[in-house]
Motif scaffolding. Structure first.
Motif, PDB file in Angstrom:
ATOM      1  N   HIS A  84     -19.715 -40.496   0.676  1.00 46.74           N
ATOM      2  CA  HIS A  84     -19.779 -40.784  -0.900  1.00 46.74           C
ATOM      3  C   HIS A  84     -19.217 -42.141  -1.111  1.00 46.74           C
ATOM      4  CE1 HIS A  84     -21.181 -37.285  -2.448  1.00 46.74           C
ATOM      5  NE2 HIS A  84     -21.381 -37.831  -3.538  1.00 46.74           N
ATOM      6  N   HIS A  85     -17.972 -42.101  -0.453  1.00 46.30           N
ATOM      7  CA  HIS A  85     -17.044 -43.490  -1.113  1.00 46.30           C
ATOM      8  C   HIS A  85     -16.847 -44.299   0.259  1.00 46.30           C
ATOM      9  CE1 HIS A  85     -15.799 -41.599  -4.650  1.00 46.30           C
ATOM     10  NE2 HIS A  85     -15.553 -40.629  -4.160  1.00 46.30           N
ATOM     11  N   CYS A 309      -9.120 -33.315   0.752  1.00 53.00           N
ATOM     12  CA  CYS A 309      -9.958 -34.324   1.614  1.00 53.00           C
ATOM     13  C   CYS A 309      -9.086 -34.997   2.824  1.00 53.00           C
ATOM     14  CB  CYS A 309     -11.031 -35.137   0.836  1.00 53.00           C
ATOM     15  SG  CYS A 309     -10.433 -36.552  -0.059  1.00 53.00           S
ATOM     16  N   GLY A 310      -7.952 -35.035   2.326  1.00 51.74           N
ATOM     17  CA  GLY A 310      -7.362 -35.780   3.238  1.00 51.74           C
ATOM     18  C   GLY A 310      -7.149 -37.323   2.725  1.00 51.74           C
ATOM     19  N   ALA A 311      -7.067 -38.193   3.693  1.00 56.15           N
ATOM     20  CA  ALA A 311      -7.046 -39.665   3.232  1.00 56.15           C
ATOM     21  C   ALA A 311      -8.378 -40.396   3.045  1.00 56.15           C
ATOM     22  CB  ALA A 311      -6.100 -40.452   4.162  1.00 56.15           C
ATOM     23  N   TYR A 312      -9.325 -39.898   3.558  1.00 55.54           N
ATOM     24  CA  TYR A 312     -10.687 -40.294   3.263  1.00 55.54           C
ATOM     25  C   TYR A 312     -11.679 -39.173   3.232  1.00 55.54           C
ATOM     26  CZ  TYR A 312      -8.252 -44.495   5.104  1.00 55.54           C
ATOM     27  OH  TYR A 312      -7.513 -45.477   5.323  1.00 55.54           O
ATOM     28  N   SER A 313     -12.619 -39.442   2.147  1.00 54.43           N
ATOM     29  CA  SER A 313     -13.261 -38.103   1.573  1.00 54.43           C
ATOM     30  C   SER A 313     -14.434 -37.843   2.464  1.00 54.43           C
ATOM     31  CB  SER A 313     -13.715 -38.526   0.326  1.00 54.43           C
ATOM     32  OG  SER A 313     -14.780 -39.512   0.121  1.00 54.43           O
ATOM     33  N   GLY A 314     -15.073 -38.660   3.282  1.00 51.42           N
ATOM     34  CA  GLY A 314     -16.082 -38.374   4.288  1.00 51.42           C
ATOM     35  C   GLY A 314     -17.235 -37.187   3.477  1.00 51.42           C
ATOM     36  N   LEU A 315     -17.401 -36.158   4.341  1.00 47.70           N
ATOM     37  CA  LEU A 315     -18.424 -35.239   3.528  1.00 47.70           C
ATOM     38  C   LEU A 315     -17.807 -34.137   2.547  1.00 47.70           C
ATOM     39  CD1 LEU A 315     -20.883 -34.748   6.543  1.00 47.70           C
ATOM     40  CD2 LEU A 315     -21.575 -35.553   4.116  1.00 47.70           C
TER      41      LEU A 315
END
Lengths: 765, 765
Positions: A84-85, A309-315
């Motif tokens: 997404h990001h 999501c933790g540090a990075y959003s992924g899926l």
């Protein structure tokens, strides 16, 4: 007259077509590949959950004999990658956001040298305050994990019907909060890639992946290369469970190292690295409010989720979306409202995981229904059945239910476990108490979320020996995609299964395919295989018609031949027809491409739409024993019933279902990623306690064939649904045994004992 | 308005698309491949031209450390392999029939050990009398080289018209006998294969080959495996010249060793082995009788050929067939008669070679025409032109000449060389005499001989970045097939050449293809590429029509976009269209398969039929200097003119034409396989004297574009024809210089001096 020998294996127990190679140790996983001149990679990871990188000195590492390259963020493309990001660098630059984030990468003549070199990279960090919980992240004063943004990565809000009016009309409203934790995918094969440059400068990678198409897309974006300059081969893949989709950096780093050195580079995670690099499942804090009539009819549902999501959003946004709404479709919900918030923290990223957000919400929902059933004096089974959506109905979010075997699944599971008798029976005497629990679940088979295609293409080549090659880009990560494709094509052409060969996915040669996710491969790939095989069959029949001097309608494929139905001795072999197809005027190889796309619709911005061509259902019943002295919960019996539409290969379905059950038992009772100050404390199989054989009873399972109208021969996605009901069934059984309701997974002995103490306190009061 | 940027390179000088990889040393030839765990093979060959194998003891070889397998005929399949005749074992059993025949094969941990092991194999031979010449072979008392058969491997007889009546009507009848010798293909890369077993037991080979399809067919037949259990990859191939088609055992032995050991095996010929194993060109003794009118019109032709196939016939029968009849079609021959006999001898096998039998007969025919022209007081050029078949005509054997630039080729060549002036000029004084000669030639572009398909299939995939993959099974052996395919597709879609990528041939993934032979790839593969590219273009235009809201007829492909012809700013990129083609409802990857087959006919049993979709022509003129003291002939100037229909890539054509000229000079003057007692005496590049740069003048050449109606953009096969006129042009020039007619190739100093002595003797007499 020739007797009909039907070669079809559909519905039969078939060992996987690649099982022999695996069992004999011959299958080539990415880490097994040896390429001439190959270097070995290793990755330096941040020890801090949040820090500024003040300086990196790679000179000592570079000076080590055998070290060929040491790369840092300065050497990586400036472009960000992500789902997404776009928010993540291949190698961190300036700041690290979780303990484990990739800071530098080495390529060296051996893995030992590469790992030695990591110790010689001097990184000066300035440690910064870390946000380790969603609560901290949502504090208005909290600094953003990502610069210039607050910590809300994604937010979902929707209401359908009138939730407030629904609650007002309810006889019973119950609200409770459930917390779920992150589970590591735990595949046997850690992430692994060999990347190399072709003589023409193209980047070629062999990698463990669930989707070569998506791997190529992401490599192209992250490395800023045209996709046509990249070739992705799927190596034999030892499990994925969502973790090998698009969220890890393994093949990006390997590709970067290969491009920088001009040499092949092998990069294989060790287990700790894999714990740090793999997306674990999304921990969610779910507040569920449900309103029911006295009869158990659900009249309103409200969901509030805070997910990390933790540090990075992924899926993780997509995962949370599923948690927020998928289970609404299992029942006839008239009024629903959801508000879900995904937040960043300085912890290792979470994302896709088998079940994809379903496990979290179904733990809450199934726990909730048991609680309310008790309050209403009803059997939770009755509530599930009363509310269960039926075939032909459209759910509140627009899902068109072509088939459902949910009620049959429930009955099969509870009958198998001895539900009514055991519910009524005494829970045991002494320290050990027994109880039974059940839960119900639904899942998609396919999902129109990526682009607006949810289809598949299969190429069928009939060779001059009458045997068939099948080309598909859909990945077999162990679940049996290749076997399924072989079964379908062999069935359609009536040839032996071992006369088919599925060519492994390769972006240069395979048709584009979305890959193995959302339980989509059997329905999309299987339907495409039917289309392609029937195209091939039509060509064979047409050619046979000229040879046998009969119209096509009078011919059939049978046992490797085309023959006259009424005169079976009159026949041509497929081999002869395939040769004739080439070696004649106007000839060409018999090679056809068949595509199939789901007749579904992308959900609209109101989260409405029939997103999947079919929906799978499952139910599970378990019996547990709780040791009230130690708090230990033991699963004594488990029966999971899987509505897969039609079991193309029951052996494979039972295998997958058993795996799902074990993974659910692990999540419910044993597995929990332990972060201490943001640092992984149990990133190994000794401390991260997956369920071992002594923790698992002889698993039982059943299949319900609801025969979906959109499925190949009625089949839907199998066995991913089966991971969903395990945790709530166990929680419900624990409650049944000892009266302790645990809403905070995992169900550890400490929580059991605390619950018992609380219960005793309440009784004493 | 956007200016039109036409990306087409058709007709332009284009470096080959794989040139950079080759020049940088990165291209992977089969011998460059390194596979983990790979063993190295070596082959023990018979030292005797004919012997009985009394016993083989492999125990000492097997005992050597590092030796993994030693195979003999007893370990090879019982089935025989071959082309016309199945008469050859992979490893000899019982008897060897030529010095160099494969007797045993070793696989060992290194090439050195494997070669050492050969010395430890004890073979007891009983030497038998060897038949070393066709004359001995045809002796009625001669024993058969193959048991139970006489030594005639194949015989061709045909007559069309009335040859006797033709000769009776002739003003001049001339008969002479010409002898031609075997030429070694002389590619830089000797035959090489790496063979391995896939995890599922399939045999996979990477090999240097002109046809992966034919390699697979032959491997399957010789190893008695279903073709689907074999995968053949074409490794980068360093020249073929006919030698890497189906006549050598290299990949069969490698495959056998891999199957026996279960390990990858690399088998690379050293140069001597390659001299022994490669088919050299077929030596033919040609008696040619020609009848002409006073004006030079050919009225009758009779040909008698005795050709030597060596111990195994391979493709020699087809080669001899070409010698017997192809040149008949260059002229308007009303009456022809041929009788050709192929015989076995105990010598290394002969077979396919660039020009495929044309060189032999065209040496005779062009020499003959010069002789008769002199007798008639005519210019041989005039005879060629007078008799030359025209476009639109059908030759005596049914060949429909769609295009011919023969006369233009002749004019271009003789003008360039200064024909008339130099013919008329004094031949020099002193020891060094100069002369000019010319010759004309024709060749096929395609040939309907294999099965009854002479087509090709090309798959075009448009990737989501707008770049294109091209799949074809047609082999690039250095001649430029990949570049041609790229040019065609880039032209049709108007994209840059480097936005195309030709995926190397691989039987698992490429369309079936006959391969690189009979100058067929440009016409068959090129036409198929046009079909496929236009199918892709149609799909792109159709999709663009929906995006640009214009009908397809108003759109064009231009510079990587589809745009509105009348409003070029209104456009979509191919990348956008390709993405849309997948990522939409009902999508799929943009991948199309186009096939083309020649509209020709297999010749009937009377050798009649239009076998090729187009016919290529060439002419060459040379100037030589003959040192009458040493007998040395030096080519001073050469101009070859190639009617290739349309020059898609003049650079490639000149490159190929130059190579052909050098190979023809070598055959005419320098190269000759020397057998002593049936044993190869000069199987190395020091003793087998190919023409080196000091023997070759600055080569010149021209192109004639006759624009064939069946060719892609008018193109026909290029530059194979160019090898045909070299030898007779040189022989004619030698005659022009010194009056010595040499009918026995090669034109050695000894023969020149002998001719001069004979001439002097005649003058003195």
């Amino acid at each position: 007259m020739t007797s009909r020998i039907n070669q079809s294996t559909l519905g039969q127990d078939v060992p996987q077509v690649n099982a022999r190679a695996k069992v004999l140790g011959r299958a080539q996983y990415a880490g097994d590949l040896k390429v001439a001149g190959m270097l070995h990679g290793a990755v330096l990871r941040s020890p801090y959950p949040h820090a500024r990188i003040v300086a990196i000195d790679t000179s000592a590492a570079l000076a080590l004999p055998g070290v060929k390259a040491v790369l840092t963020g300065a050497d990586a493309p400036r472009v960000m990658w992500g789902v997404h990001h776009k928010e993540r660098r291949i190698l961190a630059e300036g700041v690290v956001r979780f303990a484990g984030e990739e800071v530098a990468a080495v390529a060296a003549a051996s893995e030992e040298i590469a790992r030695d070199a990591l110790d010689h990279i001097q990184v000066e960090y300035e440690e910064l305050p870390a946000i380790l919980t969603p609560e901290e992240a949502l504090d208005e004063e909290a600094p953003g994990v990502h610069p210039g943004r607050n910590n809300v990565s994604h937010e979902i809000r929707f209401e359908r019907g009138d939730a407030d009016a629904g609650f007002a009309s309810a006889d019973l409203v119950h609200e409770a909060t459930y917390t779920t934790h992150a589970q590591y995918p735990g595949y046997l094969e850690p992430m692994a890639t060999v990347a190399a440059l072709e003589p023409n400068g193209r980047l070629v990678v062999w990698t463990s992946t669930q989707s070569v198409t998506q791997a190529r897309l992401r490599l192209a974006a992250a490395l800023e290369m045209p996709i046509s300059r990249i070739r992705v081969h799927q190596a034999t893949t030892g499990g994925g469970f969502g973790g090998k989709l698009v969220e890890d950096a393994n093949n990006l780093i390997a590709g970067l190292l290969a491009r920088k050195t001009g040499k092949p580079v092998r990069l294989v995670n060790n287990r700790l690295e894999d714990f740090l690099a793999a997306p674990s499942s999304v921990p969610e804090r779910i507040t569920l409010k449900l309103g029911m009539t006295r009869a158990g009819l659900i009249v309103a549902k409200e969901v509030r989720i805070v997910a990390d999501c933790g540090a990075y959003s992924g899926l993780a946004a997509e995962v949370m979306h599923v948690s927020a709404m998928r289970s609404d479709n299992m029942h006839r919900n008239p009024n629903v409202r959801s508000h879900a918030t995904l937040v960043y923290t300085h912890t290792p990223p979470h994302g896709a995981f088998r079940g994809f957000g379903g496990s979290q919400m179904l733990f809450a929902l199934n726990s909730h229904i048991h609680t309310m059933a008790e309050q209403l004096g009803l059997d939770p089974v009755a509530i599930h059945k009363l509310n269960a959506i039926g075939a032909g109905e459209t759910s509140i979010h627009g899902w068109q239910i072509g088939s459902t075997g949910l009620k049959e699944c429930i009955d099969q599971a509870i009958d198998a476990i001895g539900w009514e008798a055991k519910r009524a029976a005494p829970k045991g005497t002494g320290a050990r108490r027994r109880g039974v629990g059940m839960a119900a679940a639904m899942h998609v088979s396919g999902n129109r979320t990526i682009g607006n295609w949810d289809g598949s293409t299969v190429v069928v080549k009939v060779n001059e020996d009458g045997r068939v090659f099948i080309h598909s880009g859909e990945a077999d990560m162990g679940q049996g995609a290749m076997t399924m494709l072989s079964q379908v094509v062999a069935h359609e052409l009536d040839i032996p299964l071992d006369h088919t060969h599925v060519v492994p996915p390769d972006t240069d040669t395979s048709p584009i395919a979305i890959g193995s996710l959302a339980s989509r491969v059997t329905i999309a790939g299987g339907n495409a295989a039917i289309v392609a095989a029937r195209m091939a069959r039509d060509k064979l029949l047409a050619l046979a018609a000229t040879q046998l001097e009969r119209p096509v309608e009078q011919l059939e494929c049978a046992n490797g031949t085309v023959r006259v139905i009424a005169d079976p001795e009159r026949s041509c072999t497929l081999a002869m027809l395939a040769r004739l197809h080439v070696w004649r005027h106007g000839g060409e190889g018999l090679q056809v491409s068949g595509s199939w796309d789901a007749r579904t619709q992308m959900h609209d911005d109101q989260v409405y739409g029939n997103i999947a061509p079919a929906y799978s259902f499952a139910a599970q019943a378990v019996e547990v024993e709780v040791d009230t002295e130690t708090g230990q919960v033991t699963v004594l019996d488990s029966f999971v019933s899987d509505d897969c539409g039609k079991a193309l290969n029951p052996l494979a379905i039972h295998g997958q279902t058993n795996g799902a059950t074990v993974q659910a038992i692990g999540w419910a009772l044993y597995e929990q990623l332990q972060l201490e100050g943001g640092r992984m404390a149990n990133g190994n199989f000794a401390d991260y306690t997956m369920a071992t054989s002594d923790a698992v009873p002889m698993l039982r399972g059943g299949i319900v064939e609801s025969n979906d109208p959109n499925g190949p021969y009625g089949a839907k996605g199998a066995s991913e649904t089966a991971i969903l009901p395990g945790a709530p069934a166990i929680a419900n059984a624990v409650y049944d045994a000892i009266g302790v309701r645990i809403r905070d997974l995992p169900i550890t002995p400490e929580k059991v004992l605390a619950g018992l103490r609380e219960l005793q306190g309440a009784r004493d009061a």
